[in-house]
Write an enzyme that holds these catalytic residues in place. Sequence first.
Site, mmCIF file in Angstrom:
data_model
loop_
_atom_site.group_PDB
_atom_site.id
_atom_site.type_symbol
_atom_site.label_atom_id
_atom_site.label_comp_id
_atom_site.label_asym_id
_atom_site.label_seq_id
_atom_site.Cartn_x
_atom_site.Cartn_y
_atom_site.Cartn_z
ATOM 1 N N TRP A 180 0.915 -1.228 -0.021
ATOM 2 C CA TRP A 180 -0.118 -0.081 -0.057
ATOM 3 C C TRP A 180 1.001 1.244 -0.071
ATOM 4 C CZ3 TRP A 180 -4.189 -1.014 -1.879
ATOM 5 C CH2 TRP A 180 -5.007 -2.323 -1.576
ATOM 6 N N ASP A 216 -2.066 6.592 6.380
ATOM 7 C CA ASP A 216 -2.853 5.898 5.768
ATOM 8 C C ASP A 216 -3.168 4.925 6.832
ATOM 9 O OD1 ASP A 216 -4.476 3.775 4.668
ATOM 10 O OD2 ASP A 216 -2.926 3.162 3.176
ATOM 11 N N LYS A 219 -11.997 -1.957 6.266
ATOM 12 C CA LYS A 219 -11.447 -2.921 7.271
ATOM 13 C C LYS A 219 -11.984 -2.945 8.806
ATOM 14 C CE LYS A 219 -8.525 -3.440 3.693
ATOM 15 N NZ LYS A 219 -7.663 -2.588 3.206
HETATM 16 C C1 LIG Z 1 -7.136 -1.916 2.020
HETATM 17 C C2 LIG Z 1 -5.997 -0.958 1.915
HETATM 18 C C3 LIG Z 1 -6.111 0.179 1.091
HETATM 19 C C4 LIG Z 1 -6.797 0.096 -0.216
HETATM 20 O O1 LIG Z 1 -7.967 0.716 0.021
HETATM 21 P P1 LIG Z 1 -9.163 0.823 -1.160
HETATM 22 O O2 LIG Z 1 -10.226 1.562 -0.412
HETATM 23 O O3 LIG Z 1 -9.403 -0.121 -1.705
HETATM 24 O O4 LIG Z 1 -8.783 1.635 -2.085
HETATM 25 C C5 LIG Z 1 -5.108 1.136 1.103
HETATM 26 N N1 LIG Z 1 -4.205 1.130 2.432
HETATM 27 C C6 LIG Z 1 -4.323 0.035 3.317
HETATM 28 C C7 LIG Z 1 -3.366 0.226 4.294
HETATM 29 C C8 LIG Z 1 -5.317 -1.045 3.053
HETATM 30 O O5 LIG Z 1 -5.220 -1.915 3.869
#
Ligand SMILES: *Cc1c(COP(=O)(O)O)cnc(C)c1O
Length: 357
Positions: free
Chosen positions: A102, A169, A193
């Site tokens: 990511w 993030d 998540k």
């Molecule tokens: C799942 C995830 C993403 C991607 O998220 P989307 O909403 O599918 O774009 C980005 N960063 C992390 C750390 C993730 O676990």
Amino acid sequence: MSKLHNFSAGPSILAPEVIEGAANAVKDLDNIGLSLIEISHRSKEFIAIMNEAQSLVREILDVPDNYSVLFLQGGASLGFLMAALNFMKEGGTGAYVNTGAWSKKAIKEGQIVGDVKIVASSEDANFNYIPKEYAVSTNWDYLHLTSNNTIFGTQIKNFPVSRIPVICDMSSDILSRKINVSDFDMIYAGAQKNLGPSGTTLYIINNDSLGKSGRSIPSMLNLSIHTEKGSMFNTPPVFAIYTCMLTLKWVKENGGIEEMEKRNEEKAQLLYNEIDSNPMFEGTAVREDRSNMNVTFVLKDDANKEEFDKMWTSAGISGVKGHRDVGGYRASIYNAMPKESIQVLVNTMKEFAAQPA
Ligand SMILES: *Cc1c(COP(=O)(O)O)cnc(C)c1O
């Protein structure tokens, strides 16, 4: 069919009360005679839902007053681009710590916008640790971090002290532990998540740091516009936001962030203890950086794979297959995962080890 033990990495487990509440609201929102998904987002009912979702985030995470709380679309993947567009000055530089798949995607989007500096990376060891020693120049516009590496099973335990804005993030560990929001200028997290269904992304932004990039930013990507419009610049994803609101209520009713953190520590310990003591398995992440959300482990002998896979499947376990970049297994144990389900996995691992060779 009876409910499975859901270890999916994302979209992932939600509390049963949340799923029930969301299903009811789709049929009839609080007995108003209309469905949640067929009323105006400008109706008093939906405005109240949006306000409640935002104020619950403020309350649970103790968000300072000069920060905005937004629920936008586009996923965390659009957040990668929005971070760079809104925080990287024309001709400026964004700094990134590369801790996995990511982070790499965030870096890629940053490079489309401008100059990117990778200040540290754990790619040399297939991202099995969190780099901790790195220098940050005050000439850079921001430092971008990924708090929890969903795929590689590592998590930043102590955030670096930084003199430049920090963007993080937090998609896969938001609401899982106490954080100090004012240590960050922007936090963003895809909902699917720890918060709700896919379709919305939570942003927590320091208002004072917006509007400084000097760029002309398209409206939908412009965080100043979304902030001014209180997350209602265009039609928001009403179902996803409603469901997040239910999860936020659930967190509050279950003791808030302290209790979530305590439960998550206990749950992760239960599983890591088994991985460390069971002769058939080993963890893939360096111990001090192990994630409390995504637990990655492998079989010491892959010849036993079919046998183990059969055992957990018949125990009603779902979603523990590892990501292809790591192999083996990944048990995602987000807030809504009950300890009992982890115990079922632990018991299966014990049973597997106790089998005659
Ligand atoms: C799942 C995830 C993403 C991607 O998220 P989307 O909403 O599918 O774009 C980005 N960063 C992390 C750390 C993730 O676990």
